[in-house]
Design an enzyme around this catalytic site. Structure first.
Site, PDB file in Angstrom:
ATOM      1  N   CYS A   5       0.866  -1.192   0.000  1.00 11.10           N
ATOM      2  CA  CYS A   5       0.000   0.000   0.000  1.00 11.10           C
ATOM      3  C   CYS A   5       0.897   1.234   0.000  1.00 11.10           C
ATOM      4  O   CYS A   5       2.114   1.125  -0.171  1.00 11.10           O
ATOM      5  CB  CYS A   5      -0.971  -0.009   1.179  1.00 11.10           C
ATOM      6  SG  CYS A   5      -0.199   0.070   2.809  1.00 11.10           S
ATOM      7  N   ASN A  21       2.392   1.502   4.155  1.00 15.15           N
ATOM      8  CA  ASN A  21       2.767   0.276   4.861  1.00 15.15           C
ATOM      9  C   ASN A  21       2.580   0.395   6.379  1.00 15.15           C
ATOM     10  O   ASN A  21       3.316  -0.208   7.153  1.00 15.15           O
ATOM     11  CB  ASN A  21       4.214  -0.155   4.526  1.00 15.15           C
ATOM     12  CG  ASN A  21       4.586  -1.572   4.980  1.00 15.15           C
ATOM     13  OD1 ASN A  21       5.733  -1.833   5.333  1.00 15.15           O
ATOM     14  ND2 ASN A  21       3.638  -2.484   4.987  1.00 15.15           N
ATOM     15  N   CYS A  25      -1.103   1.035   7.438  1.00 18.56           N
ATOM     16  CA  CYS A  25      -2.535   0.754   7.655  1.00 18.56           C
ATOM     17  C   CYS A  25      -2.980  -0.529   6.938  1.00 18.56           C
ATOM     18  O   CYS A  25      -3.192  -1.560   7.573  1.00 18.56           O
ATOM     19  CB  CYS A  25      -3.401   1.923   7.183  1.00 18.56           C
ATOM     20  SG  CYS A  25      -3.099   3.471   8.066  1.00 18.56           S
ATOM     21  N   ARG A  26      -3.128  -0.470   5.620  1.00 19.83           N
ATOM     22  CA  ARG A  26      -3.766  -1.572   4.891  1.00 19.83           C
ATOM     23  C   ARG A  26      -2.877  -2.777   4.657  1.00 19.83           C
ATOM     24  O   ARG A  26      -3.301  -3.917   4.906  1.00 19.83           O
ATOM     25  CB  ARG A  26      -4.312  -1.070   3.547  1.00 19.83           C
ATOM     26  CG  ARG A  26      -5.458  -0.106   3.695  1.00 19.83           C
ATOM     27  CD  ARG A  26      -5.714   0.634   2.414  1.00 19.83           C
ATOM     28  NE  ARG A  26      -4.574   1.486   2.057  1.00 19.83           N
ATOM     29  CZ  ARG A  26      -4.482   2.200   0.952  1.00 19.83           C
ATOM     30  NH1 ARG A  26      -5.454   2.169   0.065  1.00 19.83           N
ATOM     31  NH2 ARG A  26      -3.421   2.946   0.728  1.00 19.83           N
ATOM     32  N   SER A  27      -1.655  -2.570   4.147  1.00 21.98           N
ATOM     33  CA  SER A  27      -0.854  -3.747   3.789  1.00 21.98           C
ATOM     34  C   SER A  27      -0.389  -4.552   5.003  1.00 21.98           C
ATOM     35  O   SER A  27      -0.378  -5.791   4.935  1.00 21.98           O
ATOM     36  CB  SER A  27       0.309  -3.396   2.846  1.00 21.98           C
ATOM     37  OG  SER A  27       1.213  -2.503   3.439  1.00 21.98           O
ATOM     38  N   ASP A  51      -8.569   3.879   1.786  1.00 19.14           N
ATOM     39  CA  ASP A  51      -7.433   4.109   2.676  1.00 19.14           C
ATOM     40  C   ASP A  51      -7.923   4.677   4.010  1.00 19.14           C
ATOM     41  O   ASP A  51      -8.405   5.808   4.064  1.00 19.14           O
ATOM     42  CB  ASP A  51      -6.475   5.101   2.012  1.00 19.14           C
ATOM     43  CG  ASP A  51      -5.164   5.199   2.771  1.00 19.14           C
ATOM     44  OD1 ASP A  51      -5.119   4.761   3.940  1.00 19.14           O
ATOM     45  OD2 ASP A  51      -4.193   5.708   2.193  1.00 19.14           O
TER      46      ASP A  51
HETATM   47  P1  4NP Z   1      -1.661   2.953   4.104  1.00 15.12           P
HETATM   48  O1  4NP Z   1      -2.185   4.362   4.669  1.00 15.12           O
HETATM   49  O2  4NP Z   1      -1.186   3.196   2.692  1.00 15.12           O
HETATM   50  O3  4NP Z   1      -2.866   2.061   4.142  1.00 15.12           O
HETATM   51  O4  4NP Z   1      -0.563   2.488   5.019  1.00 15.12           O
HETATM   52  C1  4NP Z   1      -1.382   5.521   4.584  1.00 15.12           C
HETATM   53  C2  4NP Z   1      -0.428   5.747   5.542  1.00 15.12           C
HETATM   54  C3  4NP Z   1       0.353   6.897   5.485  1.00 15.12           C
HETATM   55  C4  4NP Z   1       0.166   7.801   4.461  1.00 15.12           C
HETATM   56  C5  4NP Z   1      -0.793   7.557   3.498  1.00 15.12           C
HETATM   57  C6  4NP Z   1      -1.564   6.408   3.557  1.00 15.12           C
HETATM   58  N1  4NP Z   1       0.939   8.980   4.385  1.00 15.12           N
HETATM   59  O5  4NP Z   1       0.717   9.798   3.475  1.00 15.12           O
HETATM   60  O6  4NP Z   1       1.855   9.158   5.195  1.00 15.12           O
END
Ligand code: 4NP
Length: 155
Positions: free
Chosen positions: A8, A11, A13-15, A123
């Site tokens: 994702c 790295n 939240c989702r993955s 997300d």
């Molecule tokens: P993820 O969520 O892609 O599901 O881990 C996010 C975590 C951090 C950010 C964006 C999405 N960020 O922009 O820092």
């Protein structure tokens, strides 16, 4: 041995949620020896950080254990190592292809491609809705495991 990398943007939240859900499903089936499962980011934003509190909280609520994981960025070497590189949304796939220099071996997929309901996993970094993200990831990982252990059911 099937090696799976969930990917994702951050790295956190989702993955990592998909990684720990998939590891749990594999463990419940007694198939730990047949799978290697990890997760990575397309961005450098969160490198070194633990999974987001919302992800940790939801996994704990569902009784799914978390191994040690710190956010890391996907590399070109990951493309060689893993059999499947599974993004959470279309933008992830674009970034993954940029990192790997394309997808010549057709190893990249979206998690919900394995379900009847294709599309992106929202997300929770933006939506705040970790429950909905979990439901999508749970459904996707169940379908993925079914696909990998009995391909004829879903093909
Ligand atoms: P993820 O969520 O892609 O599901 O881990 C996010 C975590 C951090 C950010 C964006 C999405 N960020 O922009 O820092």
């Amino acid at each position: 041995m099937t090696r799976i990398l969930f990917v994702c943007l951050g790295n956190i939240c989702r993955s990592p949620m998909a990684q720990f859900v998939m590891q749990e499903l594999v463990r419940r089936e007694g198939l730990e020896d047949r799978f290697e499962i990890d997760s990575a980011a397309t961005s450098r934003e969160e490198i070194g950080n633990l999974p987001h509190y919302g992800t940790r909280n939801k996994l704990a609520q569902m009784g799914i254990p978390m191994g040690a994981h710190r956010a890391r960025q996907m590399t070109g070497a990951d493309y060689q190592k893993y059999d499947l590189l599974i993004g959470m949304e279309r933008w992830n796939l674009k970034a993954m292809q940029r990192i790997a220099g394309g997808d010549p071996d057709h190893k990249m997929r979206l998690l919900l491609d394995y379900t009847a309901r294709k599309g992106d996993i929202a997300d929770p970094w933006y939506t705040g809705d970790f429950d909905r993200t979990f439901d999508d990831i749970w459904e996707g990982c169940q379908a993925l495991l079914r696909h990998l252990t009995n391909p004829r059911v879903t093909e």
